[in-house]
Scaffold this active site. Structure first.
Site, PDB file in Angstrom:
ATOM      1  N   ARG A   5       5.370 -10.608  -4.000  1.00 43.60           N
ATOM      2  CA  ARG A   5       4.116 -10.716  -3.263  1.00 43.60           C
ATOM      3  C   ARG A   5       3.342  -9.404  -3.378  1.00 43.60           C
ATOM      4  NH1 ARG A   5       6.217  -9.826   2.997  1.00 43.60           N
ATOM      5  NH2 ARG A   5       5.140  -7.831   3.259  1.00 43.60           N
ATOM      6  N   GLY A   6       2.022  -9.490  -3.187  1.00 40.24           N
ATOM      7  CA  GLY A   6       1.205  -8.286  -3.167  1.00 40.24           C
ATOM      8  C   GLY A   6       1.142  -7.605  -4.516  1.00 40.24           C
ATOM      9  N   GLU A   7       0.916  -6.296  -4.495  1.00 40.05           N
ATOM     10  CA  GLU A   7       0.651  -5.542  -5.726  1.00 40.05           C
ATOM     11  C   GLU A   7       1.873  -4.813  -6.257  1.00 40.05           C
ATOM     12  OE1 GLU A   7      -2.081  -1.690  -6.967  1.00 40.05           O
ATOM     13  OE2 GLU A   7      -2.974  -3.302  -5.788  1.00 40.05           O
ATOM     14  N   ASP A   8       2.602  -4.149  -5.389  1.00 37.36           N
ATOM     15  CA  ASP A   8       3.704  -3.312  -5.865  1.00 37.36           C
ATOM     16  C   ASP A   8       4.798  -4.138  -6.526  1.00 37.36           C
ATOM     17  OD1 ASP A   8       5.206  -0.773  -6.023  1.00 37.36           O
ATOM     18  OD2 ASP A   8       6.510  -1.712  -4.554  1.00 37.36           O
ATOM     19  N   SER A   9       5.226  -5.219  -5.867  1.00 34.90           N
ATOM     20  CA  SER A   9       6.368  -5.975  -6.384  1.00 34.90           C
ATOM     21  C   SER A   9       6.023  -6.779  -7.625  1.00 34.90           C
ATOM     22  CB  SER A   9       6.951  -6.888  -5.300  1.00 34.90           C
ATOM     23  OG  SER A   9       6.001  -7.816  -4.843  1.00 34.90           O
TER      24      SER A   9
ATOM     25  N   ASP B 283       0.828  -1.205   0.000  1.00 35.81           N
ATOM     26  CA  ASP B 283       0.000   0.000   0.000  1.00 35.81           C
ATOM     27  C   ASP B 283       0.864   1.256   0.000  1.00 35.81           C
ATOM     28  OD1 ASP B 283      -2.058  -1.779   0.201  1.00 35.81           O
ATOM     29  OD2 ASP B 283      -2.442  -1.443   2.314  1.00 35.81           O
TER      30      ASP B 283
END
Length: 373
Positions: free
Chosen positions: A277-281, A22
């Site tokens: 993992r997640g959105e940014d990476s 985030d």
């Protein structure tokens, strides 16, 4: 920045749930807008990751970006003397705090023009994104009743808001020297396969480490700090890999410190396979153009299963990559397949070429705001 681009003030609101994602996305967006000559106030409720993510950010050393404390409730003192912004962005489902609205709505009424109010949504390849992108959402209650928010969806197709991408990203990657970078970070490398690991706590991790340790190809795993490092240590409990230097069969380990955004990009460029993992990476892995496996943020109702499959469909993932993702994300109990890195690499390269033809998220937001003002 073109001379015709207006200099605007943007308020970006970020509530930290997974602070690497985030906050990472909100910071990248803030920095890219500032690089285009915009003024950004980034309101964040937990800026604890910024000192390593963007050194100097809290001290105001990034021109154009001011990190603001988002205290709850928001004290009037935090808003005193601030001019009304031209754009309000609610990132990832958070809402502009009522104290903020109460402070600024009189100025909106006096000016006769409200900020362009944007609900910046989560990233997804699901079909609803194209349907919902840029739709209005009327505000029906509270001090801002009668105003309009606009849905803005990042995405992977031309009918979405695109992805964050710095103008100099390709040039930086083209000039990257892997051996020099590894040496500068004191990573002992002797030509073995390099794998980066940034994950939550995948159930399949122990099996994957064992597969690498027993395999014929020497592999060095570059482990990011925090949850990934803790997951590796838990998976290796009782194994010989606890010795120094960490080694287990064909598998060796290097444990990394927290890396600033630019250095994390370089980590992805340095490796032959990246776990993200997640959105940014996952967006950074796409721009890196190397084979990768995505540990999607898990949701209690398993909504992330459909989200992952939509992404794999967009990627045109081969069966081995789809199978690996399903096991890594605990969707399937099947054992992990042997990675087919040449095929995976070709698919990621093709996807990156499609994305290169699309306008980036920061540019699209600026264009959208210009249209709505």
């Amino acid at each position: 920045m073109h001379d015709s681009t207006p200099l605007l003030t943007w308020d970006i609101f970020c509530k930290v749930v997974d602070n690497h994602g985030d906050l990472g996305v909100c910071w990248r967006l803030s920095a890219q807008l500032a690089a285009q000559g915009q003024r950004v106030r980034l309101w964040v409720d937990d800026a604890g990751a910024l000192p390593w993510m963007a050194p100097g950010a809290l001290e105001g050393h990034w021109p154009g970006v001011q990190v603001m404390p988002w205290r709850q409730p928001m004290p009037a003192l935090d808003l005193e003397g601030l001019p009304l912004a031209d754009v309000w962005i609610e990132a990832f489902g958070c809402e502009v705090p009522p104290e903020f609205l109460a402070c600024f709505m009189p100025a909106v009424e006096s000016a006769g023009q409200a900020p362009v109010w944007i609900n910046l949504e989560y990233l997804s390849a699901e079909s609803y994104v194209e349907r919902m992108h840029c739709l209005p959402s009327p505000v029906l209650q509270g001090s801002a009743a009668g105003q309009t928010k606009w849905f803005f969806y990042p995405g992977f197709t031309p009918r979405t808001g695109g992805l964050l991408r710095e103008p100099d990203l390709e040039a930086r990657q083209a000039a990257f020297d892997r051996a020099a970078w590894l040496a500068a970070h004191q990573i002992a490398w002797h030509g073995e396969r390099l794998v980066s690991l940034f994950c939550y706590e995948p159930k399949a991790l122990g099996g994957w480490l064992n597969q690498l340790a027993q395999g014929p190809e020497p592999t060095r795993m570059l482990v990011t700090p925090g949850r990934a490092a803790a997951a590796v240590q838990a998976a290796l409990s009782g194994q010989q890999a606890q010795r120094e230097p960490p080694q287990w069969g064909s598998l060796s380990f290097s444990y990394l410190p927290y890396l600033p955004h630019g250095a994390y990009d370089e980590l992805l460029w340095a490796c032959d396979l990246n776990f993200v993992r997640g959105e940014d990476s996952v967006v950074r892995a796409l721009w890196a153009g190397k084979p990768f496996v995505w540990h999607i943020y898990p949701q209690d109702d398993d909504a992330h299963h459909a989200k992952l499959d939509a992404f794999l469909n967009w990627l045109d993932a081969p069966s081995s990559l789809r199978h690996f993702h399903h096991t890594w994300n605990a969707i399937s109990p099947e054992p992990l397949p042997v990675p087919d890195l040449p095929v995976w690499h070709a698919r990621v390269q093709a996807a990156r070429e499609r994305l290169r033809l699309q306008e980036g998220l920061a540019s699209q937001l600026m264009q959208f705001v210009a249209e709505k003002r």
